[in-house]
Motif scaffolding. Sequence first.
Motif, PDB file in Angstrom:
ATOM      1  N   ASP A  71     -43.247 -16.381  -7.550  1.00  0.00           N
ATOM      2  CA  ASP A  71     -44.537 -16.994  -7.891  1.00  0.00           C
ATOM      3  C   ASP A  71     -45.566 -15.976  -8.368  1.00  0.00           C
ATOM      4  N   LYS A  72     -45.226 -14.652  -8.331  1.00  0.00           N
ATOM      5  CA  LYS A  72     -46.116 -13.610  -8.854  1.00  0.00           C
ATOM      6  C   LYS A  72     -45.652 -13.074 -10.209  1.00  0.00           C
ATOM      7  N   ASP A  73     -44.693 -13.746 -10.810  1.00  0.00           N
ATOM      8  CA  ASP A  73     -44.140 -13.287 -12.093  1.00  0.00           C
ATOM      9  C   ASP A  73     -45.149 -13.542 -13.204  1.00  0.00           C
ATOM     10  N   LEU A  74     -45.614 -12.461 -13.857  1.00  0.00           N
ATOM     11  CA  LEU A  74     -46.535 -12.590 -14.990  1.00  0.00           C
ATOM     12  C   LEU A  74     -45.805 -12.528 -16.326  1.00  0.00           C
ATOM     13  N   GLN A  75     -44.523 -12.165 -16.320  1.00  0.00           N
ATOM     14  CA  GLN A  75     -43.777 -12.066 -17.567  1.00  0.00           C
ATOM     15  C   GLN A  75     -43.108 -13.387 -17.950  1.00  0.00           C
ATOM     16  N   VAL A  76     -42.549 -14.054 -16.959  1.00  0.00           N
ATOM     17  CA  VAL A  76     -41.973 -15.386 -17.169  1.00  0.00           C
ATOM     18  C   VAL A  76     -42.628 -16.292 -16.139  1.00  0.00           C
ATOM     19  N   LEU A  77     -43.695 -16.970 -16.561  1.00  0.00           N
ATOM     20  CA  LEU A  77     -44.495 -17.739 -15.605  1.00  0.00           C
ATOM     21  C   LEU A  77     -43.631 -18.802 -14.940  1.00  0.00           C
ATOM     22  N   PRO A  78     -43.613 -18.825 -13.607  1.00  0.00           N
ATOM     23  CA  PRO A  78     -42.610 -19.622 -12.887  1.00  0.00           C
ATOM     24  C   PRO A  78     -42.699 -21.128 -13.070  1.00  0.00           C
ATOM     25  N   LYS A  79     -43.894 -21.689 -12.947  1.00  0.00           N
ATOM     26  CA  LYS A  79     -43.989 -23.152 -12.941  1.00  0.00           C
ATOM     27  C   LYS A  79     -43.540 -23.760 -14.256  1.00  0.00           C
ATOM     28  N   GLU A  80     -44.059 -23.260 -15.368  1.00  0.00           N
ATOM     29  CA  GLU A  80     -43.728 -23.874 -16.659  1.00  0.00           C
ATOM     30  C   GLU A  80     -42.276 -23.617 -17.054  1.00  0.00           C
ATOM     31  N   ASN A  81     -41.737 -22.439 -16.699  1.00  0.00           N
ATOM     32  CA  ASN A  81     -40.362 -22.134 -17.095  1.00  0.00           C
ATOM     33  C   ASN A  81     -39.334 -22.815 -16.202  1.00  0.00           C
ATOM     34  N   LEU A  82     -39.576 -22.847 -14.891  1.00  0.00           N
ATOM     35  CA  LEU A  82     -38.650 -23.554 -14.005  1.00  0.00           C
ATOM     36  C   LEU A  82     -38.638 -25.049 -14.310  1.00  0.00           C
ATOM     37  N   ALA A  83     -39.817 -25.590 -14.621  1.00  0.00           N
ATOM     38  CA  ALA A  83     -39.890 -27.020 -14.968  1.00  0.00           C
ATOM     39  C   ALA A  83     -39.105 -27.308 -16.252  1.00  0.00           C
ATOM     40  N   ALA A  84     -39.216 -26.407 -17.222  1.00  0.00           N
ATOM     41  CA  ALA A  84     -38.495 -26.600 -18.484  1.00  0.00           C
ATOM     42  C   ALA A  84     -36.983 -26.463 -18.286  1.00  0.00           C
ATOM     43  N   ILE A  85     -36.563 -25.518 -17.431  1.00  0.00           N
ATOM     44  CA  ILE A  85     -35.141 -25.372 -17.124  1.00  0.00           C
ATOM     45  C   ILE A  85     -34.611 -26.645 -16.477  1.00  0.00           C
ATOM     46  N   LYS A  86     -35.351 -27.160 -15.502  1.00  0.00           N
ATOM     47  CA  LYS A  86     -34.919 -28.388 -14.821  1.00  0.00           C
ATOM     48  C   LYS A  86     -34.837 -29.559 -15.781  1.00  0.00           C
ATOM     49  N   ALA A  87     -35.828 -29.703 -16.659  1.00  0.00           N
ATOM     50  CA  ALA A  87     -35.838 -30.815 -17.617  1.00  0.00           C
ATOM     51  C   ALA A  87     -34.633 -30.747 -18.545  1.00  0.00           C
ATOM     52  N   ALA A  88     -34.292 -29.532 -19.007  1.00  0.00           N
ATOM     53  CA  ALA A  88     -33.146 -29.382 -19.910  1.00  0.00           C
ATOM     54  C   ALA A  88     -31.837 -29.688 -19.199  1.00  0.00           C
ATOM     55  N   LEU A  89     -31.706 -29.229 -17.952  1.00  0.00           N
ATOM     56  CA  LEU A  89     -30.478 -29.495 -17.192  1.00  0.00           C
ATOM     57  C   LEU A  89     -30.369 -30.972 -16.817  1.00  0.00           C
ATOM     58  N   ASP A  90     -31.520 -31.604 -16.551  1.00  0.00           N
ATOM     59  CA  ASP A  90     -31.521 -33.060 -16.308  1.00  0.00           C
ATOM     60  C   ASP A  90     -31.015 -33.797 -17.543  1.00  0.00           C
ATOM     61  N   LYS A  91     -31.448 -33.331 -18.714  1.00  0.00           N
ATOM     62  CA  LYS A  91     -31.017 -33.955 -19.963  1.00  0.00           C
ATOM     63  C   LYS A  91     -29.515 -33.806 -20.154  1.00  0.00           C
ATOM     64  N   ALA A  92     -28.976 -32.697 -19.599  1.00  0.00           N
ATOM     65  CA  ALA A  92     -27.529 -32.482 -19.680  1.00  0.00           C
ATOM     66  C   ALA A  92     -26.773 -33.356 -18.691  1.00  0.00           C
ATOM     67  N   GLY A  93     -27.515 -34.021 -17.790  1.00  0.00           N
ATOM     68  CA  GLY A  93     -26.879 -34.823 -16.754  1.00  0.00           C
ATOM     69  C   GLY A  93     -26.286 -33.972 -15.652  1.00  0.00           C
ATOM     70  N   ASN A  94     -26.823 -32.762 -15.498  1.00  0.00           N
ATOM     71  CA  ASN A  94     -26.295 -31.819 -14.511  1.00  0.00           C
ATOM     72  C   ASN A  94     -26.971 -32.060 -13.161  1.00  0.00           C
ATOM     73  N   ALA A  95     -26.199 -32.531 -12.182  1.00  0.00           N
ATOM     74  CA  ALA A  95     -26.755 -32.825 -10.857  1.00  0.00           C
ATOM     75  C   ALA A  95     -26.588 -31.662  -9.890  1.00  0.00           C
ATOM     76  N   ASN A  96     -25.790 -30.665 -10.262  1.00  0.00           N
ATOM     77  CA  ASN A  96     -25.545 -29.525  -9.367  1.00  0.00           C
ATOM     78  C   ASN A  96     -26.465 -28.373  -9.739  1.00  0.00           C
ATOM     79  N   VAL A  97     -27.746 -28.556  -9.450  1.00  0.00           N
ATOM     80  CA  VAL A  97     -28.776 -27.600  -9.853  1.00  0.00           C
ATOM     81  C   VAL A  97     -29.696 -27.324  -8.676  1.00  0.00           C
ATOM     82  N   GLU A  98     -30.010 -26.043  -8.475  1.00  0.00           N
ATOM     83  CA  GLU A  98     -30.994 -25.681  -7.462  1.00  0.00           C
ATOM     84  C   GLU A  98     -32.063 -24.825  -8.123  1.00  0.00           C
ATOM     85  N   ILE A  99     -33.309 -25.262  -7.989  1.00  0.00           N
ATOM     86  CA  ILE A  99     -34.445 -24.564  -8.588  1.00  0.00           C
ATOM     87  C   ILE A  99     -35.345 -24.087  -7.459  1.00  0.00           C
ATOM     88  N   MET A 100     -35.683 -22.786  -7.447  1.00  0.00           N
ATOM     89  CA  MET A 100     -36.511 -22.254  -6.370  1.00  0.00           C
ATOM     90  C   MET A 100     -37.560 -21.288  -6.901  1.00  0.00           C
TER      91      MET A 100
END
Length: 442
Positions: free
Chosen positions: A369-398
Amino acid sequence: MYSSYAQDFSGDWKGTVDIRGSKLDIAFHIEKVDTIYTTTLDIPAQGLNGAKASNTKVDNTSVIIIFSDLKLTYEGSLNYNGEIIGNMKQGGFPIPLNLKRGTVILKRPQEPKPPFNYYSEEITFVSDADNVSLKGTLTLPEKDGQFPLVIIVSGSGPQNRDGDMFGHKPYLVLADHLTKNGIAVFRFDERGVGESGGDFSKVTIELSSLDVKSAMDFLKERREINNAKIGLIGHSIGGIVAPKVASENKKISFLVLLAAPGVPGDQLMLSQKAAFEKDMGFNELQIQQGQKLVEKAYDIIKEAKLDNQSLKDSIHSYYKNKYGNLFPENQRKALVNQITSYEVASFIRSRPSEYLEKIKIPVLALNGDKDLQVLPKENLAAIKAALDKAGNANVEIMELKSLNHLFQEATRGSLGEYSEIEQTFSPIALDVLTAWIKEQVK
């Protein structure tokens, strides 16, 4: 009192500079052969080791050391205590730097030291892209047996197999921890780095992907590797390369993304720039001006199908027409050279979702949560959205508390902290990813 003849400056010298309240240890190694002096420079906290001076001049009790490539000069004189009192100049600005004899040793308590209680082997493989030989280290829990394998896919910039940066070796620490937990690990020097051949200046996301695939194809044939349990750990830009390889290759069985981009590359670089400038105390107007300075150039990079030199020329023309003399030539050239490098330009054009939307295998995505190079909230949310679109249910985001881009426990997350923090990789993060990988390969 010193006599008038030239003193012998040979040996190791160390000192500390203070740059806007941030202290940085500097070391020089001076050698003398007959009457000729040569010098190398180390700044361990910045990962600079053995930089060769273009000229070392000694005159009685004075020394001038010139590093033309770094545009850096050091000038000093010996005092009565055998110390060199002087200044380091870069860009014409003098910074006091006094030296005494000795070497710089960074405190890195997590850095593994031999002998290791596991098997280690130097590996050479050839990239399918162009037959360039690349070298790395394979670590196995034991010499004999069959083990799951992870390949570490390194972050941006020229990285060696240990991930040497800011005086830390995070990939070495990570490999050591995983191997001790029963998982084979391969990490390798990127092109033109360490013992690998090739030219890093020509590296793109596409070329890095081919190199990683070649490493996997080579290692999966080894009898010690369980080729049904091969995973990738991608850090930073490696978190784009790894999904690209996994989306194109069914031999990859799981994926760990560490501070990986989820949003388009140009968007990430704009948010990263704003975060850095906010951390440095810029006001909102200054931050917005900074965004306007680069966003059109990013658009040119995304849209233009030009060779590298034509791309540079196009962006230079844009800046000259837009700002004229308001944008000094040396600053303009530095910016254009940076953003048009092969790696950065390929990153600006990148769309992580293009690969993530094809990923069906298990994925663990971690960010601090202190990452200034890859901001966590917007990037983790985008990763989750893309994997959801893939229909991937075996995903852990932290999103891990108080960790920076290198997964160190940090206060602010700023670049200046990386070298000051003694910790290389948070034990909490190490335990989380290790437990998850062991679950996938059991």
